[in-house]
Write an enzyme that holds these catalytic residues in place. Structure first.
Site, short mmCIF file in Angstrom:
data_model
loop_
_atom_site.label_atom_id
_atom_site.label_comp_id
_atom_site.label_asym_id
_atom_site.label_seq_id
_atom_site.Cartn_x
_atom_site.Cartn_y
_atom_site.Cartn_z
CE LYS B 80 20.57 28.74 14.90
NZ LYS B 80 20.71 29.94 15.72
CB THR B 82 10.98 31.11 14.50
OG1 THR B 82 11.32 32.43 14.11
CG2 THR B 82 9.49 30.90 14.34
NE ARG B 103 22.65 34.94 20.56
CZ ARG B 103 23.44 35.39 19.59
NH1 ARG B 103 24.52 36.11 19.89
NH2 ARG B 103 23.17 35.14 18.34
CE LYS B 114 20.43 38.06 12.78
NZ LYS B 114 20.04 38.01 14.21
CB ALA B 295 28.26 33.58 17.40
CG PHE B 323 26.26 31.59 13.78
CD1 PHE B 323 25.27 32.46 13.35
CD2 PHE B 323 27.48 32.13 14.11
CE1 PHE B 323 25.48 33.83 13.26
CE2 PHE B 323 27.71 33.51 14.02
CZ PHE B 323 26.71 34.34 13.61
CG PHE B 411 9.60 27.83 4.35
CD1 PHE B 411 10.17 27.56 5.58
CD2 PHE B 411 10.04 28.95 3.66
CE1 PHE B 411 11.14 28.38 6.12
CE2 PHE B 411 11.02 29.77 4.19
CZ PHE B 411 11.57 29.49 5.41
CD1 TRP B 439 7.20 32.36 11.36
CD2 TRP B 439 5.59 31.86 9.91
NE1 TRP B 439 6.89 33.51 10.67
CE2 TRP B 439 5.90 33.23 9.78
CE3 TRP B 439 4.59 31.32 9.10
CZ2 TRP B 439 5.26 34.07 8.86
CZ3 TRP B 439 3.94 32.15 8.18
CH2 TRP B 439 4.27 33.51 8.07
#
Lengths: 587, 587
Positions: B80, B82, B103, B114, B295, B323, B411, B439
């Site tokens: 998200k 990205t 954020r 992460k 969140a 999310f 992908f 990406w």
């Protein structure tokens, strides 16, 4: 339009002066910095890229280097930071290219009762709000770097306890066998949080850490702060960051931040913090504010990097060493200057009539209580007797081979006869003496002070250390005790003696500096003894090592690394004007 | 000279792009900011004085407002952030004046497993090092403000316990009678420090605090962070800062930061943090990075102030809601937009073929374990079945009255038939659909995505909330459960029911927003249930209130406010190049 300090609070004076202070771009141009060497943080605070500046100016000779120290103070303090700012402003008024280098205050005292130590009256460092509230984030960076080390330590204890060797090997982790009852390092926070002094952590289940006793210290007492204050450059900081001893393993061998593989990441949090912060005096002289290590387990002074940069950029550099000459100046002399290779030209011993009277027999002043009426009346005999303490500190400066200047930090209750007595006795002891009214009048009030310092700086001197690095540990301690504190000798507890003997055999330890812990409220290790006590021995209770910072720390007094917040702390009176965004109530 | 993301780590791509990124002065000029409105923090990061900008541009119409949300993700995440960066770069390539608002990451995940969520591949926010390591210090400011509140609480407990009423009165302190077993607030630190989750503090003597159980949460979960994310301006923040409930007294009445007289000082630490931070995408579009609330107990989105400023400065503003659409978009819709008064034009639902397969029946991917081979082969039937989840979220966006765009985040293992299936089903559900390769190719790979968003933004929409502020609490919860989660109804534990009934009678509580806590890994409250489960009821276990932030928080899942550091965390691989000062190993 300058406000009268007898009628206005420090923060009001600062706020008024800030309405016409220089931008960092003006300061940059005045200092001859190149554009890329200045890293602005807003328009009135900046960091200076020290590596670029030192590289560009490596062939420029250093300016004159002045340390401001003091006689043994009363618990009320004798205005050393104010005198540092005042001298800088006075030298500025005399047309000198002068820079001050001072410590960054901790959030703990600022929010509690002591205030932010930006000076006072008409001798201050501005802008006051960023100065008092974390500036460009160096202390926060220290907090993050240090606490990341604690995360690495405590999570490693947990994972080693919960996991098989095979599991650890899959993660390429070797079992460190840390002894949870032999952990040296605590967490840090930059407030006076006595409730976190002694804690038990890791309660809960197997994923909630490993249960053990722990605690928090105030951030500025961190070894990471000590490293920031003495690091020569990034490479030096990176090496030191891996040597911090966090605990011992079950066989008694040290476990370091390097063993925890967290030293690289800790350094990553600290890269920006290495650049000194540029601010200004109330009268616009550039002031570097950088590092603020505890005086009891570190040098208690602003950083070596800031001094190095300032000495390349300024003709006169005024710095400050925490507490009295027996603590602050001794560390400046034998630790900071040795580590930096810099040579001072002059040391200022700040004295007040109040403190001299206290040393001469007047009832001791206590914080939070009204001053005894003896302090508002003429008592030449107390002042004369108290000058013994001043003369002791003058002699300490002379032992370093540099020229002492006594600054009498004026109060309105001082009398001419009292001042005359100090002048006579200090001059007889070989010092220049200046009465200075910088608190009330700023640089204009510090001209005599500035002139005395200029003369002292331009006289030949012969700076030499009290001991050499080859001197064994106990000999060093004895030299400091006798020559600087005036003790008859040194006594050791059995534990301290055992450590001293062991350390003297370790060539790695022998190379480290010696950083004494002793009260600043007396020349002795007993804070109640005033003047120049005779017939006593210094008692060494313990000897600590800080391998990252590079210090052996003989302990001759209590170390409290977490002060307590009082019942009526400053934060109750601090607020924000929501129209202007200005912070009120700082001091 | 752009690096190939299939061959280089994110931090290497960032470092290369940083060698030619714009200075903040260039960004200032492109944005039309005035000199005094930009507060540089070095040359590549700045704060923007929001109050000055909003005042100057108050009559300028807002730009188009786009929220990026997602389908129910797998634990691996579906890109998200990205996609947010990629869309911004794509709109930039189309010549639009676009700004992203995202954020700030927490130090915990960045140092753990992460990473820092700056995007990835050729769609990132730079410079990466300050982004990942505390930026301009906002999270540190939150840490200091919050922990000062805890210092006030714990030292008050101690002083009230130790002191007589007469002593307290002399300090103008009224006895608050705080119940040490009913303390709501914990300390914060911005790392994953599981060892501090459950602790006992105040061990020692009477000056070492008051002994009680306590704990640390991660800094970004602080109510002070929640306040930063929703505050309209300084005045609003100041008011909220005094309403934080820290504990209850022995009669059960709330004790707030205002009662502790620490709210002014807490605000003082936060003044600078209110200004959003200006950074840029890999391709030079301005990006505001501001606030990063959890969140699960807050909005989980960047700040209202940053969005307000961006909408005045940009024609297109791309923001992200944490999310999936049932969590992030629902809070964006009914909380953030209601509090800000801003109106979105379009919401993007990011989907990956991988997550659609997981919803359609493929073996669930697990972090740290190799992906099942099913994910690298064509399985159109799983994708089609999984599209039920996507369609559910499309319908949620439509319920808000705005136009949905589905972004298939490509992908290399995706097949044409799988993509076609998603296009067909999502278009049938009323969404625009774009395949996007940001990406791998940056903005150039996101042109179809950008075009779909431009079209959606320029179509009429009819934004409306799911419920009104007059709607009683249990009705609101039922609307969210049925309309957004697809539940049949709501069940309450007796404790939660008692609280709900009480809160519905309190007009002050009724005015607050409703901020749900539920797993993001399922539309239900059970993280293992994929797709669009039917025949279930949402179970509310508890209801919390955050009066400073302005939220009632119905809890339908476990809340962990202190994650744990894993055995093999990222900090082991982070280091500094001591020649260049560059940080390596961030991601």
């Amino acid at each position: 339009m300058v406000l009268d300090p007898t009628k206005h609070a420090d923060w009001e004076i600062a706020e008024e002066a800030e309405s016409r202070m220089k931008t960092v771009y003006q300061l940059r141009d005045e200092l001859g910095l190149e554009e890329k060497e200045l890293l602005p943080y807003g328009h009135y605070v900046a960091k200076v890229d020290f590596a670029k500046v030192l590289d560009r100016l490596k062939d420029r000779p250093d300016g004159k280097y002045i340390d401001v120290t003091a006689i043994t103070p009363t618990p009320l303090g004798e205005g050393k930071s104010t005198s540092t700012m005042g001298l800088t402003q006075g030298l500025g008024k005399r047309g000198k290219n002068v820079i001050a280098t001072i410590r960054q205050p901790s959030g703990g005292p600022t929010m509690n009762v002591k205030g932010s130590a930006a000076g006072g009256g008409l001798s201050q460092c501005i802008p006051l709000t960023p100065f008092s509230l974390g500036l460009t984030g160096d202390i926060n960076a220290i907090m993050n770097a240090h606490n990341l080390g604690m995360v690495a330590l405590t999570s490693r204890l947990q994972h080693e306890f919960n996991s098989t060797d095979a599991f650890l090997e899959r993660g390429n982790l070797k079992r460190l066998n840390i002894d949870p009852r032999n952990v040296e390092m605590k967490w840090i926070i930059d407030f006076c949080a006595q409730a976190l002094r002694n804690i038990i952590i890791g309660l809960g289940g197997r994923r909630d850490g490993f249960m053990m006793s722990s605690g928090f210290a105030i951030a500025v007492s961190s070894e990471v702060m000590a490293i920031l204050s003495v690091a020569k450059d990034l490479k030096d900081m990176r090496e030191r960051m891996g040597k911090i001893v966090v605990a011992y393993d079950k066989r008694g061998n040290p476990v370091t931040t390097g063993d925890l593989e967290v030293d690289g990441a800790m350094t990553a949090w600290m890269v920006e913090a290495l650049n000194p912060n540029l601010m200004q005096t109330l009268e616009g002289q550039p002031t570097f504010v950088h590092a603020g290590p505890f005086a009891n387990i570190a040098i208690g002074q602003s950083s070596i990097i800031a001094d190095r940069v300032a000495l390349k950029l300024g003709d006169y550099v005024v710095t400050e060493s925490g507490f009295a000459a027996d603590i602050g100046f001794e560390k400046f002399w034998n630790l900071k200057c040795r580590m930096s290779g810099l040579t001072p030209n002059c040391a200022v011993v700040v004295a007040t009539i109040r403190a001299l009277k206290a040393h001469g027999g007047a009832p001791l002043p206590m914080p939070g209580q009204p001053l005894d009426p003896a302090y508002s009346k003429e008592h030449v005999e107390w002042v004369e007797k108290g000058c013994e303490n001043l003369i002791h500190h003058i002699n300490t400066v002379k032992k370093a081979g540099i020229n002492p200047v006594v600054c009498i930090n004026a109060f309105h209750t001082d009398t001419d006869n009292e001042i005359k007595a100090v002048r006579r006795l200090a001059e007889d002891a070989g010092a220049r003496v200046a009465l200075s009214k910088h608190w009330q009048y700023g640089g204009e009030g510090a001209l005599e002070f500035a002139d005395a310092v200029i003369e002292a700086c331009n006289e030949p001197n012969d700076f030499k250390y009290l001991y050499e690095l080859e001197t064994p540990l106990r000999e060093r301690i004895e030299l400091i005790a006798k020559e600087v504190y005036g003790a008859d000798g040194v006594e050791y507890t059995p534990e301290a003696m055992e450590k001293a003997v062991r350390m003297e055999k370790d060539p790695e330890i022998q190379k480290l500096g010696t950083c004494m812990v002793k009260t600043h409220l007396s020349l002795t290790d007993n804070p109640m003894l005033k003047g120049v006590p005779g017939g006593w021995k210094l008692r060494i209770r313990d000897i600590l090592t800080y391998q990252g910072a590079g210090f052996v720390v003989p302990v001759a007094g209590a170390i409290s690394l977490m002060p307590g917040t009082a019942a009526n702390p400053a934060y109750r009176r601090i607020d924000v004007d929501t129209e202007t965004g200005k912070v009120e109530g700082l001091f």
